[in-house]
Design a protein around this motif. Structure first.
Motif, short mmCIF file in Angstrom:
data_model
loop_
_atom_site.label_atom_id
_atom_site.label_comp_id
_atom_site.label_asym_id
_atom_site.label_seq_id
_atom_site.Cartn_x
_atom_site.Cartn_y
_atom_site.Cartn_z
N LYS A 1 0.85 -1.11 -0.15
CA LYS A 1 0.14 -0.07 -0.09
C LYS A 1 0.80 1.16 0.19
CE LYS A 1 -4.10 -1.51 2.14
NZ LYS A 1 -5.13 -1.42 3.15
N VAL A 2 0.75 2.31 -0.98
CA VAL A 2 1.24 3.52 -0.82
C VAL A 2 0.23 4.55 -0.82
CG1 VAL A 2 3.31 2.76 -2.11
CG2 VAL A 2 1.17 3.55 -3.32
N GLY A 3 0.68 5.71 -0.73
CA GLY A 3 -0.27 6.92 -0.75
C GLY A 3 -0.36 7.18 0.68
N GLY A 4 -1.64 8.00 0.87
CA GLY A 4 -2.03 8.52 2.18
C GLY A 4 -1.04 9.61 2.54
N ALA A 5 -0.82 9.85 3.77
CA ALA A 5 0.02 10.92 4.11
C ALA A 5 0.51 10.69 5.71
CB ALA A 5 -0.61 12.06 4.14
N THR A 6 1.79 10.97 5.93
CA THR A 6 2.28 11.05 7.10
C THR A 6 2.26 12.59 7.70
OG1 THR A 6 3.52 8.97 7.00
CG2 THR A 6 4.23 10.30 8.79
N VAL A 7 1.69 13.00 8.63
CA VAL A 7 1.52 14.22 9.23
C VAL A 7 2.24 14.46 10.62
CG1 VAL A 7 0.25 16.61 9.51
CG2 VAL A 7 -0.24 14.53 7.49
N PHE A 8 3.02 15.65 10.69
CA PHE A 8 3.47 15.89 12.08
C PHE A 8 3.23 17.22 12.21
CE2 PHE A 8 6.54 12.94 10.18
CZ PHE A 8 6.71 12.00 11.07
N VAL A 9 2.72 17.79 13.53
CA VAL A 9 2.44 19.12 13.84
C VAL A 9 3.24 19.42 15.17
CG1 VAL A 9 0.49 20.28 14.34
CG2 VAL A 9 0.13 18.42 13.23
N LEU A 10 3.90 20.41 14.74
CA LEU A 10 4.99 20.69 15.86
C LEU A 10 4.87 22.16 16.25
CD1 LEU A 10 8.03 19.74 13.43
CD2 LEU A 10 7.07 18.54 15.42
N ASP A 11 5.06 22.34 17.61
CA ASP A 11 5.06 23.89 18.03
C ASP A 11 5.99 24.60 17.59
OD1 ASP A 11 2.80 23.37 19.85
OD2 ASP A 11 4.10 22.34 21.30
N VAL A 12 5.51 25.97 17.41
CA VAL A 12 6.56 26.87 16.79
C VAL A 12 6.78 27.70 18.01
CG1 VAL A 12 6.98 28.64 15.17
CG2 VAL A 12 6.02 26.52 14.39
N GLU A 13 7.89 27.98 18.57
CA GLU A 13 8.43 29.02 19.60
C GLU A 13 8.40 30.37 19.17
OE1 GLU A 13 11.92 29.83 22.32
OE2 GLU A 13 11.80 27.73 22.03
N LYS A 14 8.78 30.71 17.75
CA LYS A 14 8.87 31.99 17.19
C LYS A 14 8.76 31.82 15.78
CE LYS A 14 12.15 35.80 17.49
NZ LYS A 14 13.28 36.52 18.11
N HIS A 15 8.20 32.75 15.35
CA HIS A 15 7.94 32.93 13.75
C HIS A 15 8.21 34.34 13.33
CE1 HIS A 15 5.37 34.09 10.41
NE2 HIS A 15 5.96 33.06 10.02
N VAL A 16 9.32 34.58 12.45
CA VAL A 16 9.62 35.86 11.86
C VAL A 16 9.56 35.77 10.37
CG1 VAL A 16 11.47 37.39 11.75
CG2 VAL A 16 11.36 36.02 13.81
N ARG A 17 8.73 36.65 9.98
CA ARG A 17 8.66 36.76 8.44
C ARG A 17 9.49 37.99 8.05
NH1 ARG A 17 3.06 37.08 5.20
NH2 ARG A 17 3.91 37.32 3.39
N ILE A 18 10.50 37.69 7.01
CA ILE A 18 11.29 38.93 6.51
C ILE A 18 11.03 39.22 5.35
CG2 ILE A 18 13.60 39.85 6.27
CD1 ILE A 18 14.16 37.92 8.68
#
Length: 108
Positions: A91-108
């Motif tokens: 069987k192939v397909g589907g998805a593996t999903v990880f949800v991680l906490d982000v301590e800091k986000h900076v958009r430059i």
């Protein structure tokens, strides 16, 4: 804020990316290779607010399908250097999903 890391099959990636962008989620696509089949897949990265995680996961679920393929993995049939390809359905397909906490986000 959360970082969603989703590993999807190459065939499923365009649909996931298109729908995420339509829903105004930012997404970064990385080429990657699976360990078991040594086949190409796609790793998607998306930073979202905590309350939007379920929406992104729903998009991934709606666009990633499992399917069976037949592949030939090399197996040893006799002692020594003799190998015979052995067809195997996986069987192939589907998805593996990880949800991680982000301590800091900076958009430059």
């Amino acid at each position: 804020m959360k970082l969603i890391v989703a590993i999807v099959q190459d065939q499923d990636a365009p649909g996931v990316i298109e729908e995420l962008m339509e829903k105004e989620f930012r997404v970064t696509k990385l080429a990657s290779t699976g360990g078991f089949l040594k086949a190409g897949n796609t790793t998607l990265l998306s930073g979202v607010e905590d309350d939007e995680v379920d929406k992104v996961i729903k998009v991934i679920e709606d666009n990633c399908r499992t399917r069976e393929i037949t592949t030939s993995l090399l197996t040893v049939s006799m002692p020594g250097d003799t190998y015979i390809p052995y067809p195997l359905e996986v069987k192939v397909g589907g998805a593996t999903v990880f949800v991680l906490d982000v301590e800091k986000h900076v958009r430059i």
